[in-house]
Motif scaffolding. Sequence first.
Motif: not given
Length: 200
Positions: A32-37
């Motif tokens: 449902x959600x992807x986060x990356x740095x």
Amino acid sequence: MSTFVVFDLEFTSWPGALEQDWGAPGQLREIVQIGALRLREDCSVVEEYEALVRPVVNPRLSAYFTELTGIEQERVDRDGIPAAEALGDFLGFCRGEAVLSYGNDMVVLGENVGWARARGEEVKNGFLAAHFLNIRPWLNSLAPETASSNVGRLWQVLGLPKPAAGNEHSALFDCYSFAAAIEHLHSTGTALPEGCLRRS
């Protein structure tokens, strides 16, 4: 410049799903959600990536998931993008990088790519252009107090300043918590695990 990526996923869940390994009928770990740095070797942030994804098999989020993550159905319906598009975009973001997770999120990523392709959808980019690593064992061995912590609480367990606005179980916030923990260990002279840095 030498960089690497840290990422985190939020995926559909229900009461007891973790304990049952998502084994109940119809319960899939749909992202449902992807986060990356993207981080430099000193753990400073070069670039953020964040996407909301519309699940297909279970398009209605459970109340349990919404309470856990703060992600509302209305927001996913309005701002979510198709899974194949999000997965392709994210894999493009990771191209040529070492991609670190705190746990086996790359397995969930692989499941979702497989489901999208099975539906006949094109997922641009692929896994072969990136190097995925679960560094939870490395981090837990160096900081045993983190062993029972989820990724969004690492900063707290290590006594670090809150790394960003937001709360745990938000994918991008969890990435900042993860990055803060890596930076903390790196600042003590600990080398990053082998394979974490690639020259771009």
